[in-house]
Every structure is written in C-alpha cells, then in structure tokens.
Design a protein around this motif. Structure first.
Motif, mmCIF file in Angstrom:
data_model
loop_
_atom_site.group_PDB
_atom_site.id
_atom_site.type_symbol
_atom_site.label_atom_id
_atom_site.label_comp_id
_atom_site.label_asym_id
_atom_site.label_seq_id
_atom_site.Cartn_x
_atom_site.Cartn_y
_atom_site.Cartn_z
ATOM 1 N N ALA A 11 -4.575 -10.028 7.437
ATOM 2 C CA ALA A 11 -4.221 -9.083 6.380
ATOM 3 C C ALA A 11 -4.405 -7.693 6.983
ATOM 4 O O ALA A 11 -5.420 -7.422 7.627
ATOM 5 N N PHE A 12 -3.416 -6.834 6.808
ATOM 6 C CA PHE A 12 -3.473 -5.488 7.365
ATOM 7 C C PHE A 12 -3.773 -4.466 6.281
ATOM 8 O O PHE A 12 -3.267 -4.558 5.168
ATOM 9 N N GLY A 13 -4.592 -3.504 6.634
ATOM 10 C CA GLY A 13 -4.871 -2.362 5.775
ATOM 11 C C GLY A 13 -4.652 -1.108 6.589
ATOM 12 O O GLY A 13 -4.377 -1.174 7.789
ATOM 13 N N TYR A 14 -4.758 0.044 5.957
ATOM 14 C CA TYR A 14 -4.560 1.298 6.673
ATOM 15 C C TYR A 14 -5.513 2.355 6.143
ATOM 16 O O TYR A 14 -6.074 2.218 5.062
ATOM 17 N N LEU A 15 -5.659 3.401 6.913
ATOM 18 C CA LEU A 15 -6.512 4.518 6.518
ATOM 19 C C LEU A 15 -5.759 5.401 5.540
ATOM 20 O O LEU A 15 -4.588 5.692 5.731
ATOM 21 N N GLU A 17 -5.356 8.953 4.357
ATOM 22 C CA GLU A 17 -5.652 10.312 4.803
ATOM 23 C C GLU A 17 -6.248 11.151 3.671
ATOM 24 O O GLU A 17 -7.132 11.964 3.898
ATOM 25 N N TYR A 18 -5.810 10.930 2.461
ATOM 26 C CA TYR A 18 -6.313 11.685 1.316
ATOM 27 C C TYR A 18 -7.812 11.462 1.136
ATOM 28 O O TYR A 18 -8.572 12.404 0.956
ATOM 29 N N ASP A 19 -8.270 10.204 1.199
ATOM 30 C CA ASP A 19 -9.700 9.908 1.041
ATOM 31 C C ASP A 19 -10.527 10.521 2.164
ATOM 32 O O ASP A 19 -11.633 11.006 1.941
ATOM 33 N N LEU A 20 -9.999 10.478 3.382
ATOM 34 C CA LEU A 20 -10.731 11.063 4.502
ATOM 35 C C LEU A 20 -10.890 12.568 4.332
ATOM 36 O O LEU A 20 -11.971 13.113 4.542
ATOM 37 N N GLU A 21 -9.813 13.244 3.948
ATOM 38 C CA GLU A 21 -9.873 14.701 3.793
ATOM 39 C C GLU A 21 -10.814 15.105 2.665
ATOM 40 O O GLU A 21 -11.468 16.132 2.751
ATOM 41 N N ASN A 22 -10.888 14.301 1.601
ATOM 42 C CA ASN A 22 -11.818 14.603 0.509
ATOM 43 C C ASN A 22 -13.269 14.490 0.959
ATOM 44 O O ASN A 22 -14.159 15.039 0.332
ATOM 45 N N ASN A 23 -13.515 13.761 2.036
ATOM 46 C CA ASN A 23 -14.867 13.629 2.591
ATOM 47 C C ASN A 23 -15.054 14.500 3.826
ATOM 48 O O ASN A 23 -15.980 14.293 4.604
ATOM 49 N N CYS A 24 -14.143 15.477 4.010
ATOM 50 C CA CYS A 24 -14.212 16.445 5.113
ATOM 51 C C CYS A 24 -14.169 15.780 6.489
ATOM 52 O O CYS A 24 -14.856 16.213 7.421
ATOM 53 N N ILE A 25 -13.397 14.723 6.613
ATOM 54 C CA ILE A 25 -13.216 14.044 7.894
ATOM 55 C C ILE A 25 -11.724 14.040 8.194
ATOM 56 O O ILE A 25 -10.922 13.647 7.345
ATOM 57 N N SER A 26 -11.354 14.471 9.387
ATOM 58 C CA SER A 26 -9.928 14.489 9.714
ATOM 59 C C SER A 26 -9.468 13.112 10.182
ATOM 60 O O SER A 26 -10.220 12.358 10.808
ATOM 61 N N VAL A 30 -11.049 10.391 13.176
ATOM 62 C CA VAL A 30 -11.355 8.977 12.942
ATOM 63 C C VAL A 30 -10.572 8.097 13.909
ATOM 64 O O VAL A 30 -11.123 7.190 14.534
ATOM 65 N N ILE A 31 -9.278 8.383 14.050
ATOM 66 C CA ILE A 31 -8.439 7.563 14.930
ATOM 67 C C ILE A 31 -8.906 7.639 16.373
ATOM 68 O O ILE A 31 -9.046 6.626 17.054
ATOM 69 N N GLU A 32 -9.176 8.840 16.856
ATOM 70 C CA GLU A 32 -9.533 9.016 18.267
ATOM 71 C C GLU A 32 -10.965 8.604 18.584
ATOM 72 O O GLU A 32 -11.222 8.031 19.646
ATOM 73 N N ASN A 33 -11.906 8.883 17.683
ATOM 74 C CA ASN A 33 -13.321 8.658 18.005
ATOM 75 C C ASN A 33 -13.900 7.370 17.449
ATOM 76 O O ASN A 33 -14.748 6.756 18.087
ATOM 77 N N PRO A 39 -6.294 -0.739 16.697
ATOM 78 C CA PRO A 39 -6.593 -1.383 15.407
ATOM 79 C C PRO A 39 -8.036 -1.894 15.404
ATOM 80 O O PRO A 39 -8.617 -2.172 16.457
ATOM 81 N N LEU A 40 -8.604 -2.027 14.215
ATOM 82 C CA LEU A 40 -9.995 -2.451 14.075
ATOM 83 C C LEU A 40 -10.067 -3.752 13.275
ATOM 84 O O LEU A 40 -9.540 -3.829 12.162
ATOM 85 N N LEU A 41 -10.676 -4.759 13.858
ATOM 86 C CA LEU A 41 -10.931 -5.997 13.119
ATOM 87 C C LEU A 41 -12.150 -5.741 12.241
ATOM 88 O O LEU A 41 -13.261 -5.588 12.738
ATOM 89 N N ARG A 42 -11.932 -5.664 10.949
ATOM 90 C CA ARG A 42 -13.014 -5.347 10.024
ATOM 91 C C ARG A 42 -13.858 -6.572 9.708
ATOM 92 O O ARG A 42 -15.065 -6.516 9.623
#
Length: 58
Positions: A11-15, A17-26, A30-33, A39-42
C-alpha cells in the motif's frame, strides 16, 4: 540498502506538504534528510490475506 522480507502486496502513501509546512518543516528537508531521497517502508502488516508492506513515497 537493507533488504526486507517478501510481502504479498503493498500500500502506498505520500507526504502531505500542507501538514509539513504547518509544522514548520519543509518538504525538501524531509525528502533529503529523513527519506534520503528514497521510499520508506513504514511497516509490514500481517493479515489473513498475507503480508502487506506500507510504503511512504517522498
């Protein structure tokens, strides 16, 4: 890169961007660091139908 055990489906999910920006994270940070541009196996969920891998796409 680490290997994971076989799964029957994924099952695939995605980030969101709106939620990240509301938490002051670009999204780029997140993608680079955190995702290291991969992709991340959660999790792997075991069900009566087999094992389902939950993958988050950066």
């Amino acid at each position: 890169m680490d290997k994971i055990s076989a799964v029957d489906s994924v099952a695939f999910g995605y980030l969101n961007e709106y939620d990240l920006e509301n938490n002051c994270i670009s999204l780029n940070y997140v993608i680079e660091n955190l995702f290291e541009n991969m992709p991340l196996l959660r999790s792997v969920i075991k069900t009566d139908f087999g094992k389902i891998g939950a993958i988050i796409l950066p």
